[in-house]
Design a protein around this motif. Sequence first.
Motif, PDB file in Angstrom:
ATOM      1  N   GLU A 138       0.827  -1.209   0.000  1.00  0.00           N
ATOM      2  CA  GLU A 138       0.000   0.000   0.000  1.00  0.00           C
ATOM      3  C   GLU A 138       0.856   1.251   0.000  1.00  0.00           C
ATOM      4  N   ALA A 139       1.934   1.244   0.774  1.00  0.00           N
ATOM      5  CA  ALA A 139       2.831   2.408   0.792  1.00  0.00           C
ATOM      6  C   ALA A 139       3.452   2.633  -0.580  1.00  0.00           C
ATOM      7  N   GLY A 140       3.662   1.542  -1.315  1.00  0.00           N
ATOM      8  CA  GLY A 140       4.198   1.646  -2.664  1.00  0.00           C
ATOM      9  C   GLY A 140       3.174   2.093  -3.691  1.00  0.00           C
ATOM     10  N   GLY A 141       1.916   2.245  -3.257  1.00  0.00           N
ATOM     11  CA  GLY A 141       0.869   2.723  -4.145  1.00  0.00           C
ATOM     12  C   GLY A 141       0.020   1.617  -4.749  1.00  0.00           C
ATOM     13  N   ILE A 142       0.113   0.409  -4.213  1.00  0.00           N
ATOM     14  CA  ILE A 142      -0.619  -0.726  -4.771  1.00  0.00           C
ATOM     15  C   ILE A 142      -1.870  -1.007  -3.945  1.00  0.00           C
ATOM     16  N   ASN A 143      -2.993  -1.088  -4.604  1.00  0.00           N
ATOM     17  CA  ASN A 143      -4.242  -1.452  -3.964  1.00  0.00           C
ATOM     18  C   ASN A 143      -4.285  -2.982  -3.925  1.00  0.00           C
ATOM     19  N   VAL A 144      -3.992  -3.555  -2.773  1.00  0.00           N
ATOM     20  CA  VAL A 144      -3.867  -5.007  -2.632  1.00  0.00           C
ATOM     21  C   VAL A 144      -5.196  -5.706  -2.901  1.00  0.00           C
ATOM     22  N   ILE A 145      -6.270  -5.189  -2.353  1.00  0.00           N
ATOM     23  CA  ILE A 145      -7.577  -5.820  -2.535  1.00  0.00           C
ATOM     24  C   ILE A 145      -7.936  -5.860  -4.020  1.00  0.00           C
ATOM     25  N   LEU A 146      -7.784  -4.740  -4.706  1.00  0.00           N
ATOM     26  CA  LEU A 146      -8.094  -4.679  -6.130  1.00  0.00           C
ATOM     27  C   LEU A 146      -7.179  -5.602  -6.940  1.00  0.00           C
ATOM     28  N   THR A 147      -5.910  -5.674  -6.558  1.00  0.00           N
ATOM     29  CA  THR A 147      -4.962  -6.564  -7.246  1.00  0.00           C
ATOM     30  C   THR A 147      -5.427  -8.012  -7.156  1.00  0.00           C
ATOM     31  N   PHE A 148      -5.816  -8.457  -5.962  1.00  0.00           N
ATOM     32  CA  PHE A 148      -6.284  -9.829  -5.796  1.00  0.00           C
ATOM     33  C   PHE A 148      -7.572 -10.067  -6.592  1.00  0.00           C
ATOM     34  N   LYS A 149      -8.464  -9.099  -6.567  1.00  0.00           N
ATOM     35  CA  LYS A 149      -9.722  -9.262  -7.305  1.00  0.00           C
ATOM     36  C   LYS A 149      -9.467  -9.361  -8.804  1.00  0.00           C
ATOM     37  N   LYS A 150      -8.518  -8.581  -9.325  1.00  0.00           N
ATOM     38  CA  LYS A 150      -8.192  -8.649 -10.752  1.00  0.00           C
ATOM     39  C   LYS A 150      -7.586  -9.995 -11.122  1.00  0.00           C
ATOM     40  N   LEU A 151      -6.932 -10.643 -10.157  1.00  0.00           N
ATOM     41  CA  LEU A 151      -6.343 -11.959 -10.386  1.00  0.00           C
ATOM     42  C   LEU A 151      -7.331 -13.091 -10.082  1.00  0.00           C
ATOM     43  N   HIS A 152      -8.574 -12.716  -9.760  1.00  0.00           N
ATOM     44  CA  HIS A 152      -9.642 -13.677  -9.431  1.00  0.00           C
ATOM     45  C   HIS A 152      -9.275 -14.532  -8.220  1.00  0.00           C
ATOM     46  N   ILE A 153      -8.658 -13.899  -7.255  1.00  0.00           N
ATOM     47  CA  ILE A 153      -8.320 -14.563  -5.995  1.00  0.00           C
ATOM     48  C   ILE A 153      -9.268 -14.016  -4.940  1.00  0.00           C
ATOM     49  N   ASP A 154      -9.990 -14.919  -4.302  1.00  0.00           N
ATOM     50  CA  ASP A 154     -10.994 -14.537  -3.310  1.00  0.00           C
ATOM     51  C   ASP A 154     -10.306 -14.000  -2.056  1.00  0.00           C
TER      52      ASP A 154
END
Length: 192
Positions: A138-154
């Motif tokens: 998150e500090a690096g600017g990455i939305n972790v939740i959105l990243t997982f959702k885009k990868l279809h990981i629940d």
Amino acid sequence: MEDNIGRFCRLPYPDHPNGCPNFGKNELCPPLFKPIPHTKFNDYSKLMLLWAEFDFKSYKIEMKQQWIENNKSKGIEKEPTDKQISCCLYWQNSVKRIIIKSLNTMIKDKNISEPSLILACGSGFKHKKGANNCASMEAGGINVILTFKKLHIDIEVKPVNKVILCILLGFRNNYNNILRNLDKIMYSKKVD
């Protein structure tokens, strides 16, 4: 990538009406750690997400039962609250150790070079003794939740059944060798 991902750090949660107490105080957290420019990720030939899933629901049931059994002999009948048994101080480091072990196995046993970039689940993550703490994704600017959702990981935003902790690895070279050696690594997925 989001330029203002640090706004999530300021969202209130139990006992923290102003959000995370590390915000603005920890050098590995927003806003002191500046988001990585989108173009900087082009410096890496490949990015990889390595994660561990933790059965949070079963853990809480087991911890509640242990607490009851341990305190019954002391004459304490009161059951622990969900907040008490859910406290990350009791389980988070053991899940991080699983990720560290997987990463170090990749590096040592699979003949993979050290990643040039490591952004972790939360600040203060160290992948080996003597290493510097890693900044959070998150500090690096990455939305972790959105990243997982885009990868279809629940992934659960407010975990009830399972918790996922992860690290993002950036490799500058040697990626073909990495792909050949990842066949036995669990919970990894290539991120293009």
